[in-house]
Design a protein around this motif. Structure first.
Motif, PDB file in Angstrom:
ATOM      1  N   ILE A   1       0.846  -1.206   0.000  1.00  0.00           N
ATOM      2  CA  ILE A   1       0.000   0.000   0.000  1.00  0.00           C
ATOM      3  C   ILE A   1       0.877   1.250   0.000  1.00  0.00           C
ATOM      4  O   ILE A   1       0.617   2.217  -0.711  1.00  0.00           O
ATOM      5  CB  ILE A   1      -0.946  -0.007   1.221  1.00  0.00           C
ATOM      6  CG1 ILE A   1      -1.955  -1.158   1.100  1.00  0.00           C
ATOM      7  CG2 ILE A   1      -1.678   1.324   1.346  1.00  0.00           C
ATOM      8  CD1 ILE A   1      -2.803  -1.366   2.353  1.00  0.00           C
ATOM      9  N   ILE A   2       1.930   1.228   0.818  1.00  0.00           N
ATOM     10  CA  ILE A   2       2.811   2.405   0.882  1.00  0.00           C
ATOM     11  C   ILE A   2       3.463   2.653  -0.484  1.00  0.00           C
ATOM     12  O   ILE A   2       3.479   3.782  -0.976  1.00  0.00           O
ATOM     13  CB  ILE A   2       3.871   2.234   1.996  1.00  0.00           C
ATOM     14  CG1 ILE A   2       3.188   2.254   3.367  1.00  0.00           C
ATOM     15  CG2 ILE A   2       4.948   3.311   1.904  1.00  0.00           C
ATOM     16  CD1 ILE A   2       4.075   1.826   4.530  1.00  0.00           C
TER      17      ILE A   2
ATOM     18  N   ASN B   1      11.287  -1.584  -1.906  1.00  0.00           N
ATOM     19  CA  ASN B   1      11.951  -0.317  -1.583  1.00  0.00           C
ATOM     20  C   ASN B   1      11.474   0.256  -0.253  1.00  0.00           C
ATOM     21  O   ASN B   1      11.859   1.366   0.118  1.00  0.00           O
ATOM     22  CB  ASN B   1      11.697   0.715  -2.691  1.00  0.00           C
ATOM     23  CG  ASN B   1      12.226   0.254  -4.031  1.00  0.00           C
ATOM     24  OD1 ASN B   1      11.459  -0.010  -4.957  1.00  0.00           O
ATOM     25  ND2 ASN B   1      13.530   0.124  -4.127  1.00  0.00           N
ATOM     26  N   ILE B   2      10.617  -0.488   0.435  1.00  0.00           N
ATOM     27  CA  ILE B   2      10.006   0.033   1.655  1.00  0.00           C
ATOM     28  C   ILE B   2      10.350  -0.858   2.847  1.00  0.00           C
ATOM     29  O   ILE B   2      10.166  -2.066   2.804  1.00  0.00           O
ATOM     30  CB  ILE B   2       8.456   0.070   1.528  1.00  0.00           C
ATOM     31  CG1 ILE B   2       8.004   0.852   0.279  1.00  0.00           C
ATOM     32  CG2 ILE B   2       7.801   0.621   2.803  1.00  0.00           C
ATOM     33  CD1 ILE B   2       8.269   2.338   0.323  1.00  0.00           C
TER      34      ILE B   2
ATOM     35  N   VAL C   1      18.804   9.488  -2.878  1.00  0.00           N
ATOM     36  CA  VAL C   1      17.794  10.093  -1.999  1.00  0.00           C
ATOM     37  C   VAL C   1      17.036   9.007  -1.238  1.00  0.00           C
ATOM     38  O   VAL C   1      16.564   8.029  -1.814  1.00  0.00           O
ATOM     39  CB  VAL C   1      16.816  10.968  -2.807  1.00  0.00           C
ATOM     40  CG1 VAL C   1      15.811  11.634  -1.859  1.00  0.00           C
ATOM     41  CG2 VAL C   1      17.565  12.022  -3.613  1.00  0.00           C
ATOM     42  N   ILE C   2      16.950   9.200   0.062  1.00  0.00           N
ATOM     43  CA  ILE C   2      16.238   8.279   0.948  1.00  0.00           C
ATOM     44  C   ILE C   2      15.087   9.058   1.570  1.00  0.00           C
ATOM     45  O   ILE C   2      15.309  10.102   2.188  1.00  0.00           O
ATOM     46  CB  ILE C   2      17.196   7.750   2.034  1.00  0.00           C
ATOM     47  CG1 ILE C   2      18.273   6.888   1.359  1.00  0.00           C
ATOM     48  CG2 ILE C   2      16.450   6.959   3.094  1.00  0.00           C
ATOM     49  CD1 ILE C   2      19.580   6.864   2.097  1.00  0.00           C
TER      50      ILE C   2
ATOM     51  N   ALA D   1      13.793   3.576  -0.111  1.00  0.00           N
ATOM     52  CA  ALA D   1      15.155   3.715  -0.642  1.00  0.00           C
ATOM     53  C   ALA D   1      15.411   2.651  -1.700  1.00  0.00           C
ATOM     54  O   ALA D   1      14.654   1.670  -1.804  1.00  0.00           O
ATOM     55  CB  ALA D   1      16.177   3.573   0.489  1.00  0.00           C
ATOM     56  N   ASP D   2      16.454   2.856  -2.474  1.00  0.00           N
ATOM     57  CA  ASP D   2      16.867   1.815  -3.415  1.00  0.00           C
ATOM     58  C   ASP D   2      17.153   0.517  -2.660  1.00  0.00           C
ATOM     59  O   ASP D   2      17.566   0.546  -1.502  1.00  0.00           O
ATOM     60  CB  ASP D   2      18.107   2.283  -4.182  1.00  0.00           C
ATOM     61  CG  ASP D   2      17.700   3.022  -5.449  1.00  0.00           C
ATOM     62  OD1 ASP D   2      16.568   3.578  -5.474  1.00  0.00           O
ATOM     63  OD2 ASP D   2      18.478   3.047  -6.410  1.00  0.00           O
ATOM     64  N   THR D   3      16.963  -0.608  -3.343  1.00  0.00           N
ATOM     65  CA  THR D   3      17.009  -1.893  -2.627  1.00  0.00           C
ATOM     66  C   THR D   3      18.349  -2.136  -1.917  1.00  0.00           C
ATOM     67  O   THR D   3      18.370  -2.651  -0.806  1.00  0.00           O
ATOM     68  CB  THR D   3      16.696  -3.081  -3.564  1.00  0.00           C
ATOM     69  OG1 THR D   3      17.523  -2.973  -4.727  1.00  0.00           O
ATOM     70  CG2 THR D   3      15.245  -3.076  -3.995  1.00  0.00           C
TER      71      THR D   3
END
Lengths: 393, 393
Positions: B77-78, B94-95, B228-229, B249-251
């Protein structure tokens, strides 16, 4: 991004257990790898009732920010009932709520450990603590253990020989070994802490889960100087999904934990704390724990009985008087990681012991968990494991 | 124990705000000091319904351990709704779920900051972030701000002049200033991050609480290089008591956050995550946020109106287009801490601005919160505060 990470991150790796647990999620695998409580014992009905009451009667407080140290009525119950019943005299001001005892471990590392400081711990020791401490780049000295826990004469020798910054111990039904420290050693560690002026982190997640014999008071109960910090949790006696643990320490020391927590995550869930306090006020935790004990004792009995039946005679293992684990020793020359891979092919899993040695010099142990599997699966799983082991003997 | 603490602990102090908040708990005090959402807007009834469903249908999972990265349906969902709707294309991978965005801040410090590393941040900046970062003994360079947020030319100058390890920014309705960074600067910061290869921690707790004007996409939406995070939270749009925030963020980078979280607290509350996911699936967050916006906009209007009426004309303050705060500037020579003490005598409280400057060189600002007080109390509180201020003009 590799070059951007702080130096400390080179010590932080994915926990091998958590990675292994992912592998063991397939339904065909019988897993003795985790350290999970039996979910069928969670009091979901009672908690539903409690949650409804909390949201109706204290809903706004339950969903709002609250204090960093934690919900006062919960800290009162912990101080006046739980800690008191195991012989520790303390006040709510000695208790801070943490996100499980894992957070208490991580905070202890942050508060006491500079790079290169030496931590003395049992050999083997809990890998989650080892990993949490590693963020602060310590050295570890592993203190040998026997059937009565950490050998205090060896600890004292180490204390005389080098500067030790912190002692870490799990006195009850230790993770991973299942061993319990005897009374004399508990008293002696409290004395040594005072004598050498060294903080002791006493990790007590399993103490209440005693199947037989007499409960032993925590090291904290013998602490006269404030050097002992006791970490508790409801993860094994109630449920881990609420993430409620605590630190019990002298007020000065506890202040540092509170200040640290402010910056780390402000506070634990307000609703989680209020619901836990309410559950403890409305129901008997002892009664609930007794139910858990009955089931786990039976599972331990079955596991040990099946091990006796199916394991090669030379394989030895501990007899845990409580807790979640037994610890298996293989003959010299065998490698538990290799055997673990073979076991996975037979759809049975355990955790190889090497991760439980911070200095990593052991390959011939593995940990078996009995709390999370049905009687039937324990029988079948141990049978499979016996088959695998027999190939090596 | 003083001599036993790790060096880093000398940088960790009780947050002045949290301490001040304790003072302001007396019912006679009208407090504009906190940053609390309005509790009367918490959807307690809906959450009660959701909690009952969760405990009946997924009770065992809700109370058991779960994965460190967080509950997959919530991360979906995010990623697919919340991040997407503000222009960030990402996947659940990524979350990671955090205990509020405060934990995301603390983890960012642990992951990127070695002792002495320089963090560039807005001047002023969020004191909770400053305190979290201080655990890792950084230096701060404060980048001047104007009505459009951090002045990127000044940031670039700083990047050219010295090695900067991390950039920290709150682009929307900044805490404490209430100021919003304009679109060009957001794009430029994403470019600078790539050009200078510097991670940017973008703290976005208030972005959805816009009262008027057009929403601006986060810096993360312009990020092509993974520098960017973005940190998000439900604390202001839903409720803080569940402690659910996230890192986007990137994995590769996210893996480090996950590894760190394993050692720090294993995971966020399973029940909190499942209940939040279920709430978001069953109800419209947008609808709920719109209700919050209507109330907060009205409270902002009243506060600014009363300030205009009762504050000395020379006192200036920001016009926040959203969020929770306005930022007041006093004339040269005045001291907000001193005035704060006077205000407390009149039973009205605010947070003096000095704690929001990491290098601590400002005494003439203070922060006012309008989200947590009724219309009536805002009117009375600002009147009282005006009376105090007039003594100094």
């Amino acid at each position: 991004m590799e070059q951007h990470y702080a130096n400390r991150m080179s010590n932080v790796k994915a926990s091998e257990i958590r990675e292994l647990l992912k592998l063991t999620e397939q339904p065909e695998i019988i897993s003795f790898a985790g350290g999970l409580p039996a979910p069928e014992l969670f009091p979901t009905d009672k908690l539903e009732k409690v949650m409804v009451e909390v949201l109706r009667e204290q809903g706004q407080a339950a969903l709002q920010y609250s204090s960093t140290e934690g919900y006062l009525p919960l800290r009162e119950i912990i101080a006046k009932q739980i800690m008191k019943s195991c012989g520790v005299e303390c006040e709510p001001n000695n208790i801070m709520i943490t996100s499980g005892s894992q957070q208490g471990l991580a905070f202890s590392g942050a508060i006491f450990i500079n790079e290169g400081d030496v931590i003395a711990c049992e050999s083997p020791s809990y890998l989650g603590a080892i990993n949490a401490f590693k963020l602060f780049s310590p050295k570890f000295i592993e203190i040998p253990t026997d059937k009565d826990g950490m050998i205090v004469e060896e600890l004292e020798k180490a204390l005389k020989n080098q500067k030790i910054k912190m002692i870490y111990t799990i006195p009850d039904f230790q993770n991973p070994s299942g061993i319990t420290m005897n009374l004399e050693r508990r008293k002696r560690i409290a004395e040594l802490a005072e004598e050498y002026k060294i903080p002791v982190i006493e990790d007590s997640p399993y103490g209440q889960l005693r199947f037989e014999g007499e409960s032993l008071p925590p090291i904290k109960s013998f602490d006269k100087s404030g050097y002992v910090i006791n970490l508790g949790t409801f993860s094994k006696t109630f449920c881990p999904g609420l993430r409620i643990g605590w630190v019990c320490a002298d007020t000065d020391v506890l202040q540092r934990y509170i200040q640290l927590k402010q910056g780390q995550d402000l506070q634990c869930g307000s609703i989680n704390q209020i619901a836990t306090a309410r559950f403890l006020a409305e129901y008997s935790l002892d009664e609930h724990v007794n139910k858990i004990i009955d089931i786990y004792r039976n599972r331990r009995d079955i596991m040990l009985e099946e091990m006796k039946k199916h394991f090669p005679e030379e394989v030895t293992y501990t007899y845990p008087e409580g807790g979640l684990f037994t610890w298996v020793e293989l003959k010299e020359g065998l490698n538990a990681v290799e055997i673990g891979m073979e076991a996975l092919k037979e759809n049975v899993a355990f955790v190889p012991g090497n991760s439980f040695y911070p200095n990593g010099n052991d390959t011939r142990h593995f940990r078996l968990n009995y709390s999370n599997m049905s009687e039937e699966k324990i029988r079948e799983g141990i049978k499979r494991l016996g088959k695998v082991l027999k190939k090596y003997y």
